[in-house]
Design a protein around this motif. Structure first.
Motif, PDB file in Angstrom:
ATOM      1  N   GLU A 324     -42.981 -42.456 -19.590  1.00  0.00           N
ATOM      2  CA  GLU A 324     -44.110 -41.819 -20.286  1.00  0.00           C
ATOM      3  C   GLU A 324     -44.077 -42.124 -21.783  1.00  0.00           C
ATOM      4  OE1 GLU A 324     -46.750 -39.942 -18.697  1.00  0.00           O
ATOM      5  OE2 GLU A 324     -45.765 -41.140 -17.154  1.00  0.00           O
ATOM      6  N   LEU A 325     -42.900 -42.088 -22.377  1.00  0.00           N
ATOM      7  CA  LEU A 325     -42.775 -42.406 -23.796  1.00  0.00           C
ATOM      8  C   LEU A 325     -43.115 -43.872 -24.058  1.00  0.00           C
ATOM      9  CD1 LEU A 325     -39.506 -40.412 -24.525  1.00  0.00           C
ATOM     10  CD2 LEU A 325     -41.784 -39.882 -25.419  1.00  0.00           C
ATOM     11  N   ALA A 326     -42.706 -44.743 -23.149  1.00  0.00           N
ATOM     12  CA  ALA A 326     -43.025 -46.164 -23.303  1.00  0.00           C
ATOM     13  C   ALA A 326     -44.530 -46.407 -23.188  1.00  0.00           C
ATOM     14  CB  ALA A 326     -42.277 -46.976 -22.246  1.00  0.00           C
ATOM     15  N   LEU A 327     -45.175 -45.743 -22.244  1.00  0.00           N
ATOM     16  CA  LEU A 327     -46.612 -45.899 -22.078  1.00  0.00           C
ATOM     17  C   LEU A 327     -47.370 -45.439 -23.321  1.00  0.00           C
ATOM     18  CD1 LEU A 327     -47.003 -44.665 -18.385  1.00  0.00           C
ATOM     19  CD2 LEU A 327     -47.291 -47.010 -19.215  1.00  0.00           C
ATOM     20  N   LEU A 328     -46.946 -44.322 -23.897  1.00  0.00           N
ATOM     21  CA  LEU A 328     -47.586 -43.836 -25.114  1.00  0.00           C
ATOM     22  C   LEU A 328     -47.347 -44.782 -26.285  1.00  0.00           C
ATOM     23  CD1 LEU A 328     -46.811 -40.024 -24.907  1.00  0.00           C
ATOM     24  CD2 LEU A 328     -49.053 -41.097 -24.711  1.00  0.00           C
ATOM     25  N   SER A 329     -46.137 -45.312 -26.356  1.00  0.00           N
ATOM     26  CA  SER A 329     -45.823 -46.263 -27.421  1.00  0.00           C
ATOM     27  C   SER A 329     -46.707 -47.499 -27.319  1.00  0.00           C
ATOM     28  CB  SER A 329     -44.347 -46.658 -27.351  1.00  0.00           C
ATOM     29  OG  SER A 329     -44.028 -47.611 -28.341  1.00  0.00           O
ATOM     30  N   ASP A 330     -46.900 -47.992 -26.103  1.00  0.00           N
ATOM     31  CA  ASP A 330     -47.768 -49.153 -25.896  1.00  0.00           C
ATOM     32  C   ASP A 330     -49.219 -48.838 -26.226  1.00  0.00           C
ATOM     33  OD1 ASP A 330     -45.635 -50.677 -25.084  1.00  0.00           O
ATOM     34  OD2 ASP A 330     -46.005 -50.420 -22.941  1.00  0.00           O
ATOM     35  N   ALA A 331     -49.668 -47.644 -25.851  1.00  0.00           N
ATOM     36  CA  ALA A 331     -51.076 -47.283 -26.042  1.00  0.00           C
ATOM     37  C   ALA A 331     -51.417 -47.022 -27.496  1.00  0.00           C
ATOM     38  CB  ALA A 331     -51.415 -46.053 -25.188  1.00  0.00           C
TER      39      ALA A 331
END
Length: 371
Positions: A324-331
């Motif tokens: 989830e943290l990685a997805l937010l970082s990418d977004a």
């Protein structure tokens, strides 16, 4: 289980290795597929597949419906294998082990005891079984050289009429692992004020409360959580963004106005337990877009709301807190400093005594400094 790791773009930092806090994670939404298969066989429950990988895919596909009602149907299977003491103990133990493998140092595990009574257990026996499993998980993590702390969030189902009984159950077990209370389930049409007696009892007992609100219903549900529930945290709360008005002064400048509910939540630092992947799956963010970049997480973060990052249901969303943290970082282009803010927000929002919360915050800061 060893979860997939993700690296922060540019920095190359392992997100899995960062210390994390999980506030919104459902016990019946975090089972291992292989465990479901083995427990289902022991209780005679039919499954759509007896292959672990295929079963895991079935859960994520079924949950990715755009509807909270359809999303919740997947829990018929997970709850189905959690009706015995043995099943509850095993699921709780593995849940803690999986959190620790994801770098979680403190986790609040929410679940609804009233949904686990079909094979003769009493409410108190279910809570005791889950606590036994949680403690066994903590011990196993310690044997591996790591450390994790966990607590139970006892949940009442908002479409049922047992909330006062469940509130009394939570208070009865507060000295043996229960840290707070929650209401969950179908939100639309089942307002918080239906459970006012339970919330009054909890307030008198000084038991902290989080309420699922602002996921499948809008601002009125959030109002109810705050007024009737005296909620210190909002389970999801993503539709609070409906009370954020963005206007344009000219071609280059915009302005933001907060409505009264949003103003109250921000000014009093009521925590938002946001779950990006789940919010997308259930259609909670449909008003803002159909991908993660449309999630109002960044808007709320930039406006100073106390946002936290959560998984909701790791099995159904095929996710981990690291992911989830990685997805937010990418977004949204978040870096390690942003991720630290999210974890410190969670530390400050844990249903623990102040000294313990400060200790968690110190552990977060120390872990991020050495990353």
């Amino acid at each position: 289980m060893i979860p997939e790791d993700y690296l922060l773009p540019g920095a190359g930092t392992s997100i899995n290795a960062l210390p994390k806090i999980s506030l919104h994670d459902h016990l019946d939404g975090g089972l291992r597929p292989q465990t479901i298969i083995e427990l289902a066989d022991s209780v005679g429950l039919e499954l759509p597949s007896t292959d672990a990988a295929a079963l895991g895919s079935w859960f994520s596909t079924q949950a990715d419906s755009g509807s909270l009602v359809d999303y919740l149907k997947t829990f018929e299977l997970t709850c189905g294998v959690m009706q015995t003491r043995e099943g509850l103990v095993r699921v709780a133990r593995e849940f803690v082990e999986d959190l620790a493998a994801d770098g979680v140092i403190y986790g609040e595990i929410r679940w609804a005891p009233e949904q686990h009574l079909t094979r003769g257990l009493t409410l108190d026996q279910t809570v005791e079984a889950v606590q036994e499993g949680l403690e066994a998980g903590v011990a196993r993590v310690a044997e591996g050289g790591s450390r994790i702390r966990v607590g139970q969030l006892i949940t009442a189902m908002r479409h049922a009429d047992r909330s006062l009984e469940i509130a009394e159950l939570a208070v009865r077990h507060r000295a043996t692992g229960v840290v707070g209370f929650d209401i969950a389930g179908a939100e639309l049409g089942f307002p918080a004020h239906n459970h006012r007696d339970a919330f009054d009892f909890l307030a008198m007992a000084f038991m902290p409360v989080t309420v699922h609100a602002g996921e499948a219903d809008g601002l009125e549900s959030i109002r109810g959580a705050l007024y009737d529930g005296r909620a210190l945290r909002l389970g999801h709360g993503v539709r609070l963004a409906e009370d954020v008005i963005i206007g344009r002064e000219d071609d280059e400048n915009t302005y933001v106005t907060l409505g009264p509910v949003a103003q109250w939540v921000r000014d009093r630092e009521v925590t938002l337990e946001l779950s990006p992947s789940s919010n997308l799956q259930t259609g909670a963010i449909a008003a803002w877009g159909d991908d993660l970049q449309g999630h109002p997480f960044d808007l709320l973060y930039q406006l100073g709301f106390r946002v936290t990052v959560n998984t909701d249901n790791r099995l159904m969303s095929n996710t981990t807190l690291t992911k989830e943290l990685a997805l937010l970082s990418d977004a949204f282009g978040y870096d390690i400093d942003d991720l630290e803010v999210f974890q410190l927000n969670a530390a400050r929002s844990a249903f623990l005594p102040l000294d313990d919360r400060e200790e968690l915050a110190d552990a977060i800061v120390a872990g991020f400094e050495t990353a």
